[in-house]
Design a protein around this motif. Structure first.
Motif, PDB file in Angstrom:
ATOM      1  N   HIS A 158      39.218  13.331 -20.502  1.00 18.50           N
ATOM      2  CA  HIS A 158      40.524  12.641 -20.704  1.00 18.50           C
ATOM      3  C   HIS A 158      40.872  12.179 -19.154  1.00 18.50           C
ATOM      4  O   HIS A 158      42.165  11.358 -19.251  1.00 18.50           O
ATOM      5  N   MET A 180      48.345  11.555 -23.635  1.00 20.58           N
ATOM      6  CA  MET A 180      47.058  11.348 -23.661  1.00 20.58           C
ATOM      7  C   MET A 180      46.401  10.661 -24.835  1.00 20.58           C
ATOM      8  O   MET A 180      46.593  11.010 -25.785  1.00 20.58           O
ATOM      9  N   LEU A 183      43.260  11.790 -27.986  1.00 20.77           N
ATOM     10  CA  LEU A 183      43.025  13.179 -27.574  1.00 20.77           C
ATOM     11  C   LEU A 183      42.221  14.005 -28.636  1.00 20.77           C
ATOM     12  O   LEU A 183      41.591  14.979 -28.350  1.00 20.77           O
TER      13      LEU A 183
END
Length: 206
Positions: A158, A180, A183
């Motif tokens: 990520h 993010m 995820l």
């Protein structure tokens, strides 16, 4: 002579009338029909219906039929705890509550070698599994755990857009982790101690 005979006949008829009237007065009286209030209630009441009863004070009361009592609601069952045992666990992160310092996860099994092949075969997946690993997720139960203060958090896949490498581990914070995208598609290794997450580390998978 004719006048005396007529008078005698009239006198006999009158006497007969008096005698008949006297005989009729000696007969017993016929029972009266139930025209009173109690008799009317007995005639007009529904068959089998409870009749009036009399209380100790002498007042007439109506017998009541007892009604069934309502069932008491059953107490709600307590929900099961969502904690994990101490140690290391692989999981998908499905939600991050940065303000509350909690993470909700779906625990999985990361299998390799023969175990991965058996699990893939049982699930009808490709055997042997690609890259020699298989992620088994038999239970979809979610668990929400608090993150210990100062617990290290690292990501690699990520962070690849910033670092240019999916294998490089980069430290991050819980608010950044919550922001993010995608995820849940990543796989993380969680370290648990006393019901708290003491480490969150993303696992690189080829």
């Amino acid at each position: 002579m004719k006048i005396s005979t007529r008078l005698a006949g009239l006198t006999g008829a009158a006497l007969l009338t008096v005698l008949l009237a006297a005989c009729g007065s000696d007969r017993g009286a016929e029972p009266a029909s139930p025209t009173g209030a109690a008799g009317s209630a007995a005639v007009s009441g529904a068959p089998g219906a409870p009749g009036p009863t009399r209380s100790d004070s002498g007042a007439a009361t109506r017998a009541t039929v007892p009604q069934p009592s309502k069932a008491e609601p059953k107490p709600a069952r307590a929900s099961a705890g969502h904690s994990l045992g101490d140690g290391s666990h692989e999981a998908r992160i499905v939600d991050v509550d940065a303000a509350g310092g909690r993470v909700t996860v779906d625990v999985v099994d990361l299998l390799t070698g023969a175990e991965a092949a058996r699990a893939a075969a049982a699930a009808g997946a490709e055997v042997p599994p690609p890259n020699d690993y298989y992620i088994s997720n038999i239970s979809t139960r979610l668990r929400t755990l608090p993150v210990a203060a100062g617990a290290p958090i690292t990501v690699n896949v990520h962070a690849a857009a910033q670092t240019g490498s999916s294998t490089e581990n980069v430290g991050t914070t819980l608010p950044r982790l919550a922001a993010m995208p995608d995820l849940e598609q990543g796989l993380f290794r969680l370290t648990v101690l006393d019901g708290q997450l003491t480490r969150i580390a993303e696992i690189y998978l080829p």
